[in-house]
Design a protein around this motif. Structure first.
Motif, PDB file in Angstrom:
ATOM      1  N   ARG A  44     -21.572 -18.262   2.596  1.00 11.63           N
ATOM      2  CA  ARG A  44     -20.508 -19.093   3.183  1.00 11.63           C
ATOM      3  C   ARG A  44     -19.146 -18.673   2.643  1.00 11.63           C
ATOM      4  NH1 ARG A  44     -24.374 -22.978   2.386  1.00 11.63           N
ATOM      5  NH2 ARG A  44     -23.433 -23.667   0.437  1.00 11.63           N
ATOM      6  N   TRP A  45     -19.082 -18.342   1.366  1.00  9.97           N
ATOM      7  CA  TRP A  45     -17.821 -17.921   0.750  1.00  9.97           C
ATOM      8  C   TRP A  45     -17.325 -16.632   1.393  1.00  9.97           C
ATOM      9  CZ3 TRP A  45     -17.174 -17.691  -5.333  1.00  9.97           C
ATOM     10  CH2 TRP A  45     -15.809 -17.675  -5.641  1.00  9.97           C
ATOM     11  N   ALA A  46     -18.214 -15.666   1.552  1.00  7.73           N
ATOM     12  CA  ALA A  46     -17.829 -14.408   2.195  1.00  7.73           C
ATOM     13  C   ALA A  46     -17.389 -14.649   3.642  1.00  7.73           C
ATOM     14  CB  ALA A  46     -18.985 -13.414   2.147  1.00  7.73           C
ATOM     15  N   ASP A  47     -18.101 -15.513   4.348  1.00  7.52           N
ATOM     16  CA  ASP A  47     -17.715 -15.840   5.726  1.00  7.52           C
ATOM     17  C   ASP A  47     -16.345 -16.520   5.759  1.00  7.52           C
ATOM     18  OD1 ASP A  47     -20.103 -14.813   6.624  1.00  7.52           O
ATOM     19  OD2 ASP A  47     -21.077 -16.761   6.898  1.00  7.52           O
ATOM     20  N   PHE A 134     -15.453 -27.393  -4.409  1.00  8.08           N
ATOM     21  CA  PHE A 134     -15.170 -26.197  -3.616  1.00  8.08           C
ATOM     22  C   PHE A 134     -16.290 -25.981  -2.609  1.00  8.08           C
ATOM     23  CE2 PHE A 134     -15.250 -21.427  -3.150  1.00  8.08           C
ATOM     24  CZ  PHE A 134     -14.108 -21.342  -2.375  1.00  8.08           C
ATOM     25  N   PHE A 135     -17.523 -26.059  -3.074  1.00  6.50           N
ATOM     26  CA  PHE A 135     -18.667 -25.796  -2.208  1.00  6.50           C
ATOM     27  C   PHE A 135     -19.237 -27.038  -1.531  1.00  6.50           C
ATOM     28  CE2 PHE A 135     -19.447 -21.911  -4.968  1.00  6.50           C
ATOM     29  CZ  PHE A 135     -19.131 -21.000  -3.966  1.00  6.50           C
ATOM     30  N   SER A 136     -19.066 -28.205  -2.138  1.00  8.77           N
ATOM     31  CA  SER A 136     -19.789 -29.383  -1.663  1.00  8.77           C
ATOM     32  C   SER A 136     -18.898 -30.601  -1.492  1.00  8.77           C
ATOM     33  CB  SER A 136     -20.906 -29.755  -2.651  1.00  8.77           C
ATOM     34  OG  SER A 136     -21.825 -28.701  -2.811  1.00  8.77           O
ATOM     35  N   GLU A 138     -18.670 -34.776  -1.857  1.00  9.11           N
ATOM     36  CA  GLU A 138     -19.130 -35.602  -2.977  1.00  9.11           C
ATOM     37  C   GLU A 138     -20.533 -36.142  -2.768  1.00  9.11           C
ATOM     38  OE1 GLU A 138     -16.188 -38.106  -5.142  1.00  9.11           O
ATOM     39  OE2 GLU A 138     -14.845 -37.524  -3.504  1.00  9.11           O
ATOM     40  N   ASP A 139     -21.003 -36.190  -1.506  1.00  9.59           N
ATOM     41  CA  ASP A 139     -22.373 -36.660  -1.263  1.00  9.59           C
ATOM     42  C   ASP A 139     -23.393 -35.532  -1.397  1.00  9.59           C
ATOM     43  OD1 ASP A 139     -22.030 -35.125   1.010  1.00  9.59           O
ATOM     44  OD2 ASP A 139     -22.266 -36.766   2.431  1.00  9.59           O
ATOM     45  N   GLY A 140     -22.945 -34.326  -1.759  1.00 12.25           N
ATOM     46  CA  GLY A 140     -23.849 -33.205  -1.973  1.00 12.25           C
ATOM     47  C   GLY A 140     -24.030 -32.299  -0.778  1.00 12.25           C
ATOM     48  N   SER A 141     -23.545 -32.686   0.393  1.00 12.96           N
ATOM     49  CA  SER A 141     -23.646 -31.804   1.557  1.00 12.96           C
ATOM     50  C   SER A 141     -22.648 -30.662   1.428  1.00 12.96           C
ATOM     51  CB  SER A 141     -23.415 -32.586   2.851  1.00 12.96           C
ATOM     52  OG  SER A 141     -22.151 -33.223   2.847  1.00 12.96           O
ATOM     53  N   TRP A 142     -22.940 -29.556   2.098  1.00  7.70           N
ATOM     54  CA  TRP A 142     -22.160 -28.341   1.904  1.00  7.70           C
ATOM     55  C   TRP A 142     -20.914 -28.294   2.783  1.00  7.70           C
ATOM     56  CZ3 TRP A 142     -23.663 -25.916  -2.235  1.00  7.70           C
ATOM     57  CH2 TRP A 142     -25.013 -25.872  -2.594  1.00  7.70           C
ATOM     58  N   HIS A 143     -19.830 -27.771   2.226  1.00  7.20           N
ATOM     59  CA  HIS A 143     -18.683 -27.383   3.053  1.00  7.20           C
ATOM     60  C   HIS A 143     -19.058 -26.117   3.818  1.00  7.20           C
ATOM     61  CE1 HIS A 143     -15.609 -30.185   1.684  1.00  7.20           C
ATOM     62  NE2 HIS A 143     -15.998 -29.987   0.438  1.00  7.20           N
ATOM     63  N   ASP A 144     -18.640 -26.044   5.082  1.00 10.56           N
ATOM     64  CA  ASP A 144     -18.900 -24.834   5.849  1.00 10.56           C
ATOM     65  C   ASP A 144     -17.804 -23.802   5.581  1.00 10.56           C
ATOM     66  OD1 ASP A 144     -16.691 -25.675   7.333  1.00 10.56           O
ATOM     67  OD2 ASP A 144     -17.868 -26.285   9.078  1.00 10.56           O
ATOM     68  N   ALA A 145     -17.946 -22.625   6.196  1.00 10.49           N
ATOM     69  CA  ALA A 145     -17.008 -21.533   5.942  1.00 10.49           C
ATOM     70  C   ALA A 145     -15.586 -21.918   6.337  1.00 10.49           C
ATOM     71  CB  ALA A 145     -17.450 -20.282   6.699  1.00 10.49           C
ATOM     72  N   GLU A 146     -15.433 -22.657   7.433  1.00 14.59           N
ATOM     73  CA  GLU A 146     -14.093 -23.049   7.867  1.00 14.59           C
ATOM     74  C   GLU A 146     -13.424 -23.942   6.834  1.00 14.59           C
ATOM     75  OE1 GLU A 146     -12.265 -25.741  11.441  1.00 14.59           O
ATOM     76  OE2 GLU A 146     -13.636 -24.118  12.030  1.00 14.59           O
ATOM     77  N   SER A 147     -14.185 -24.864   6.251  1.00 14.04           N
ATOM     78  CA  SER A 147     -13.634 -25.748   5.227  1.00 14.04           C
ATOM     79  C   SER A 147     -13.248 -24.971   3.972  1.00 14.04           C
ATOM     80  CB  SER A 147     -14.661 -26.834   4.886  1.00 14.04           C
ATOM     81  OG  SER A 147     -14.167 -27.708   3.896  1.00 14.04           O
TER      82      SER A 147
END
Length: 245
Positions: A44-47, A134-136, A138-147
């Motif tokens: 996701r970071w690379a994307d 950065f990655f998540s 607060e509820d633990g779900s992931w941020h996507d590449a756009e975020s």
């Protein structure tokens, strides 16, 4: 809420450096209990970096200088077409925890930005490289590449323009203004980063917008750009002095 963030930050300033973990691709590749999650986060970071660079190469970019975000083993940096470099290191820190507790996701600083920790998802091993804002969420779900791209570009604008809490004197000035005005929601130090966020939103919308509406979207953008606004400052601007990256 943002005013409370400013006041509280001043009160706990001496404790802000208690924890400082650098989030980097090299460390994320090291063996760990959550290897699958780490690999997915790296993807996701690379994307996100690729998406940020698509934006930077597009006509939607106005405020940041022409350039690109580079992802190396050590982390990110912004390299301008003029050859200047600025590190965009991501730290998970105690100061970042404070920002999260008061409603933010990240806080700019010299050389990058700080994020805060989140609770480890139930049943998972704690991993500070993953369990952060950065990655998540607060509820633990992931941020996507756009975020991830959006927060990177916003904080990069702070770093390159040295606005907000980048540098000791700027930090002091930022919080003085926030306390005196009893608000940081429309802090002038956010004007350029806010402009970049708007530009990235206009860039991202066409990816999910029917092509027949693209002309309308561009017209809205052009109308916005044609006049000054109280809480955003769009470029183009002269390229800032080189960083130390």
């Amino acid at each position: 809420m943002r005013t409370a963030r400013a006041v509280l930050s001043l009160l706990v300033l001496p404790a802000a450096a208690c924890r400082s973990v650098v989030v980097s691709p090299a460390v994320l590749r090291e063996p760990a209990d959550r290897a699958t999650d780490r690999a997915a986060a790296l993807t996701r970071w690379a994307d996100a970096v690729a998406l940020a660079n698509d934006f930077l190469a597009s006509p939607w970019r106005r405020t940041l200088p022409a350039g690109r975000v580079e992802l190396t083993d050590d982390g990110m940096r912004f390299t301008s077409d003029g050859g200047c470099r600025w590190p965009l290191t991501v730290w998970s820190t105690t100061w970042g925890d404070l920002a999260v507790a008061t409603g933010a996701r990240a806080q700019e600083c010299d050389g990058g930005f700080r994020v805060g920790s989140i609770d480890t998802p139930e049943g998972e091993a704690a991993d500070p490289l993953l369990d952060n804002t950065f990655f998540s969420f607060e509820d633990g779900s992931w941020h996507d590449a756009e975020s991830l791209a959006r927060v990177t570009l916003h904080e990069a604008t702070h770093v390159l323009s040295r606005t907000g809490t980048v540098g000791a004197w700027n930090t002091l000035a930022y919080y003085v203004v926030a306390v005196v005005t009893l608000s940081s929601a429309h802090h002038p130090a956010e004007d350029r980063p806010r402009a970049t966020s708007e530009e990235f939103a206009w860039f991202a919308l066409p990816r999910t917008t029917d092509p027949e509406y693209l002309d309308t979207l561009e017209a809205v953008r052009d109308e916005h750009m044609a006049s000054p606004h109280d809480h955003c400052e769009h470029g183009p601007f002269p390229e800032p002095p080189c960083g130390d990256g």
